[in-house]
Design a protein around this motif. Structure first.
Motif, PDB file in Angstrom:
ATOM      1  N   LYS A 234       0.822  -1.218   0.000  1.00  0.00           N
ATOM      2  CA  LYS A 234       0.000   0.000   0.000  1.00  0.00           C
ATOM      3  C   LYS A 234       0.857   1.268   0.000  1.00  0.00           C
ATOM      4  O   LYS A 234       0.491   2.282  -0.595  1.00  0.00           O
ATOM      5  N   SER A 235       2.016   1.185   0.642  1.00  0.00           N
ATOM      6  CA  SER A 235       2.846   2.393   0.733  1.00  0.00           C
ATOM      7  C   SER A 235       3.364   2.829  -0.641  1.00  0.00           C
ATOM      8  O   SER A 235       3.923   3.913  -0.769  1.00  0.00           O
ATOM      9  N   TYR A 236       3.177   2.015  -1.654  1.00  0.00           N
ATOM     10  CA  TYR A 236       3.622   2.387  -3.006  1.00  0.00           C
ATOM     11  C   TYR A 236       2.455   2.837  -3.898  1.00  0.00           C
ATOM     12  O   TYR A 236       2.606   2.965  -5.102  1.00  0.00           O
ATOM     13  N   THR A 237       1.291   3.054  -3.280  1.00  0.00           N
ATOM     14  CA  THR A 237       0.160   3.589  -4.053  1.00  0.00           C
ATOM     15  C   THR A 237       0.083   5.101  -3.790  1.00  0.00           C
ATOM     16  O   THR A 237       0.728   5.596  -2.867  1.00  0.00           O
ATOM     17  N   ASP A 238      -0.708   5.823  -4.552  1.00  0.00           N
ATOM     18  CA  ASP A 238      -0.764   7.277  -4.376  1.00  0.00           C
ATOM     19  C   ASP A 238      -1.916   7.689  -3.473  1.00  0.00           C
ATOM     20  O   ASP A 238      -2.833   6.905  -3.207  1.00  0.00           O
ATOM     21  N   LYS A 239      -1.869   8.938  -3.012  1.00  0.00           N
ATOM     22  CA  LYS A 239      -2.877   9.377  -2.028  1.00  0.00           C
ATOM     23  C   LYS A 239      -4.252   9.595  -2.660  1.00  0.00           C
ATOM     24  O   LYS A 239      -5.251   9.717  -1.964  1.00  0.00           O
ATOM     25  N   ASN A 240      -4.319   9.634  -3.978  1.00  0.00           N
ATOM     26  CA  ASN A 240      -5.632   9.798  -4.625  1.00  0.00           C
ATOM     27  C   ASN A 240      -6.324   8.471  -4.925  1.00  0.00           C
ATOM     28  O   ASN A 240      -7.364   8.446  -5.587  1.00  0.00           O
ATOM     29  N   ALA A 241      -5.742   7.382  -4.462  1.00  0.00           N
ATOM     30  CA  ALA A 241      -6.319   6.064  -4.780  1.00  0.00           C
ATOM     31  C   ALA A 241      -7.750   5.855  -4.252  1.00  0.00           C
ATOM     32  O   ALA A 241      -8.582   5.280  -4.962  1.00  0.00           O
ATOM     33  N   PRO A 242      -8.078   6.348  -3.034  1.00  0.00           N
ATOM     34  CA  PRO A 242      -9.411   6.031  -2.505  1.00  0.00           C
ATOM     35  C   PRO A 242     -10.546   6.353  -3.484  1.00  0.00           C
ATOM     36  O   PRO A 242     -10.609   7.456  -4.033  1.00  0.00           O
ATOM     37  N   GLY A 243     -11.385   5.349  -3.710  1.00  0.00           N
ATOM     38  CA  GLY A 243     -12.566   5.544  -4.552  1.00  0.00           C
ATOM     39  C   GLY A 243     -12.324   5.398  -6.052  1.00  0.00           C
ATOM     40  O   GLY A 243     -13.271   5.329  -6.825  1.00  0.00           O
ATOM     41  N   ARG A 244     -11.082   5.352  -6.454  1.00  0.00           N
ATOM     42  CA  ARG A 244     -10.797   5.332  -7.904  1.00  0.00           C
ATOM     43  C   ARG A 244     -11.249   4.019  -8.545  1.00  0.00           C
ATOM     44  O   ARG A 244     -11.058   2.942  -7.991  1.00  0.00           O
ATOM     45  N   ASP A 245     -11.851   4.110  -9.729  1.00  0.00           N
ATOM     46  CA  ASP A 245     -12.272   2.895 -10.442  1.00  0.00           C
ATOM     47  C   ASP A 245     -11.050   2.149 -10.976  1.00  0.00           C
ATOM     48  O   ASP A 245     -10.036   2.766 -11.320  1.00  0.00           O
ATOM     49  N   TRP A 246     -11.182   0.838 -11.098  1.00  0.00           N
ATOM     50  CA  TRP A 246     -10.043   0.009 -11.505  1.00  0.00           C
ATOM     51  C   TRP A 246      -9.524   0.383 -12.896  1.00  0.00           C
ATOM     52  O   TRP A 246      -8.327   0.353 -13.156  1.00  0.00           O
ATOM     53  N   ASN A 247     -10.459   0.740 -13.805  1.00  0.00           N
ATOM     54  CA  ASN A 247     -10.018   1.030 -15.173  1.00  0.00           C
ATOM     55  C   ASN A 247      -9.272   2.361 -15.241  1.00  0.00           C
ATOM     56  O   ASN A 247      -8.421   2.556 -16.104  1.00  0.00           O
ATOM     57  N   LEU A 248      -9.551   3.257 -14.290  1.00  0.00           N
ATOM     58  CA  LEU A 248      -8.787   4.504 -14.251  1.00  0.00           C
ATOM     59  C   LEU A 248      -7.386   4.233 -13.725  1.00  0.00           C
ATOM     60  O   LEU A 248      -6.413   4.871 -14.136  1.00  0.00           O
ATOM     61  N   ALA A 249      -7.283   3.255 -12.828  1.00  0.00           N
ATOM     62  CA  ALA A 249      -5.957   2.840 -12.359  1.00  0.00           C
ATOM     63  C   ALA A 249      -5.180   2.220 -13.533  1.00  0.00           C
ATOM     64  O   ALA A 249      -4.001   2.508 -13.738  1.00  0.00           O
ATOM     65  N   THR A 250      -5.856   1.401 -14.323  1.00  0.00           N
ATOM     66  CA  THR A 250      -5.193   0.806 -15.491  1.00  0.00           C
ATOM     67  C   THR A 250      -4.749   1.908 -16.458  1.00  0.00           C
ATOM     68  O   THR A 250      -3.641   1.848 -17.017  1.00  0.00           O
ATOM     69  N   ALA A 251      -5.606   2.920 -16.616  1.00  0.00           N
ATOM     70  CA  ALA A 251      -5.262   4.020 -17.523  1.00  0.00           C
ATOM     71  C   ALA A 251      -3.991   4.741 -17.069  1.00  0.00           C
ATOM     72  O   ALA A 251      -3.215   5.222 -17.896  1.00  0.00           O
ATOM     73  N   MET A 252      -3.757   4.782 -15.762  1.00  0.00           N
ATOM     74  CA  MET A 252      -2.531   5.418 -15.258  1.00  0.00           C
ATOM     75  C   MET A 252      -1.301   4.638 -15.722  1.00  0.00           C
ATOM     76  O   MET A 252      -0.260   5.222 -16.024  1.00  0.00           O
ATOM     77  N   VAL A 253      -1.430   3.325 -15.764  1.00  0.00           N
ATOM     78  CA  VAL A 253      -0.302   2.504 -16.249  1.00  0.00           C
ATOM     79  C   VAL A 253      -0.162   2.686 -17.766  1.00  0.00           C
ATOM     80  O   VAL A 253       0.941   2.828 -18.289  1.00  0.00           O
ATOM     81  N   ILE A 254      -1.286   2.714 -18.457  1.00  0.00           N
ATOM     82  CA  ILE A 254      -1.261   2.886 -19.916  1.00  0.00           C
ATOM     83  C   ILE A 254      -0.550   4.202 -20.272  1.00  0.00           C
ATOM     84  O   ILE A 254       0.288   4.254 -21.159  1.00  0.00           O
ATOM     85  N   LYS A 255      -0.880   5.258 -19.505  1.00  0.00           N
ATOM     86  CA  LYS A 255      -0.303   6.570 -19.816  1.00  0.00           C
ATOM     87  C   LYS A 255       1.098   6.772 -19.245  1.00  0.00           C
ATOM     88  O   LYS A 255       1.719   7.799 -19.483  1.00  0.00           O
ATOM     89  N   GLY A 256       1.572   5.832 -18.447  1.00  0.00           N
ATOM     90  CA  GLY A 256       2.912   5.961 -17.876  1.00  0.00           C
ATOM     91  C   GLY A 256       2.962   6.829 -16.630  1.00  0.00           C
ATOM     92  O   GLY A 256       4.031   7.187 -16.156  1.00  0.00           O
TER      93      GLY A 256
END
Ligand code: BGC
Length: 416
Positions: A234-256
């Motif tokens: 968890k300490s390697y996730t960002d502070k905006n993670a709460p509530g975020r949809d999974w596909n938006l998290a995937t989009a963060m990886v897609i966009k780098g």
């Protein structure tokens, strides 16, 4: 004149017979992300090709928690849809209520027993009768990574164990990207948890703790290690993670913006829908420490009893469409999963899907094929919900201790 009358009678009869055959199928699902919607579109098209109407009953919300709540209220008000995305032991729960429609006629005619792995057909049957049709096999224990970002951080390969994961995460942090994209929703916390449990403890530990709910294993020393590792992740996730949809998290990886994500292979559907190529733009690898195991998550549609004859026929056609080889191929190419039928060729699938397929078969033999608890495959839904809450509380509140959590897990496991 007589001819015209005959013609009119014939066309009236034809219209009647067509309208008698054409029915409507209302389908409850939660496939609303880019990749998911593309996959669902294929199902709609194959049903419409048979002359039926598709009534879309999409309830947004990854993991399906909201969809299940809505389904319950619809059924209680006596208005069940023809088909609903219901998985694992929940199929039995709905069937026990006498609400599901046996599909034996279709299953027999199309030899479902012959083309489905037994681990799958057992889940689809209630007291020996098919009451649900399976769509795919999703693997949950995956790690997704942006290839260019890993390179930039000097990470040569996807981490093979949790120690390597933390080394990679540190390297990603140093180059200014979020190491792990995460969406803080309880089902996503739980998805990460089960991969950590599998990677740290192995398949036997996972089965004893999270399928059999064995108290000694749930409360034993390996669970300490699992929870400590989970908290460190968890300490390697960002502070905006709460509530975020999974596909938006995937989009963060897609966009780098982020380096990695721990998520089932519906995430691949997002990479593919964004035009990304596996092995080149993104990497798929088993979650750290889990290369020799497989957490399975099988999407399926349970079929509810209907009164209208035309709709009953449409429902049978729906079940048949779901299991048809052409649909299974097209759907799974878009969805990120693999076909559930064992008689299909994998040539059109990418290397991630081929790896999944090979590992599914190999782990079925080796005994390290385990049901995903976070995705409704392992334990009754009430127990799953109780354990999921405990895991999420631990993830979201750093003052909750490992010892407390083990105690809570033990009580949640008994909460039936
Ligand atoms: C389902 C997938 C879906 C995912 C995200 C899982 O539980 O099995 O089909 O794509 O949730 O919503």
């Amino acid at each position: 004149m007589k001819f015209t009358l005959n013609l009119m009678a014939a066309s009236a009869a034809l219209a009647l017979s067509l309208s008698a055959q054409a029915g409507e199928v209302e389908v409850l699902h939660w496939w609303t992300s880019g990749g998911e919607a593309k996959a669902a579109q294929g199902l709609k098209a194959s049903l419409q090709a048979k002359g039926h109407t598709w009534k879309d009953f999409a309830v947004a919300g990854g993991g399906g928690d909201s969809a299940m709540t809505v389904l319950k209220s619809r059924v209680v008000s006596g208005n069940a849809p023809a088909a609903a995305q219901i998985k694992g032991p929940s199929i039995q729960e709905w069937a026990r209520e006498g609400l599901l429609q046996p599909m034996d006629e279709v299953a027999k005619a199309e030899n479902w027993d012959g083309v489905l792995p037994k681990v799958v057909s057992d889940i689809m049957k209630y007291q020996g009768h098919y009451v649900a049709a399976p769509v795919n096999v999703h693997r949950v224990n995956w790690l997704w990574a942006n290839a260019e970002v890993l390179k930039k951080a000097g990470v040569k390969a996807a981490p093979a164990n949790w120690d390597e994961f933390f080394v990679a995460a540190e390297a990603l942090k140093k180059v200014g990207v979020i190491p792990l994209a995460h969406g803080g929703q309880s089902w996503q916390d739980f998805t990460v948890f089960e991969s950590v449990a599998l990677g740290v403890g192995g398949a036997d530990f996972y089965r004893k703790a999270l399928v059999q709910l064995d108290p000694a294993t749930l409360g034993g020393p390996t669970m300490d290690k699992v929870l400590e590792t989970f908290r460190k992740v968890k300490s390697y996730t960002d502070k905006n993670a709460p509530g975020r949809d999974w596909n938006l998290a995937t989009a963060m990886v897609i966009k780098g913006e982020a380096g990695m994500q721990l998520m089932g292979d519906w995430a691949k559907g997002e990479f593919v829908a964004a035009g990304k190529v596996p092995g080149k733009d993104f990497i798929c690898a088993a979650a750290p420490g889990t290369a020799k195991s497989f957490t399975f998550n099988i999407d399926s549609f349970a079929l509810f009893k209907l009164k209208n004859k035309a709709n009953q026929q449409a429902q049978r056609d729906f079940a048949s469409a779901v299991m048809s080889p052409s649909f299974q191929e097209l759907f799974n190419l878009n969805k990120g999963s693999i076909p559930v039928r064992t008689d299909l060729k994998m040539d059109k699938f990418d290397d991630c899907a081929k790896l999944s397929n090979a590992d599914f078969l190999a782990t079925a033999k080796s005994g390290s094929l385990v049901p995903s608890i976070a995705h409704g495959m392992a334990v009754p839904s009430a127990t799953e919900g109780a354990i999921k809450d405990v895991v999420s509380q631990f993830w979201n509140n750093d003052t909750v201790t490992v010892a407390q959590t083990k105690q809570r897990l033990l009580s949640a496991a008994k909460s039936l």
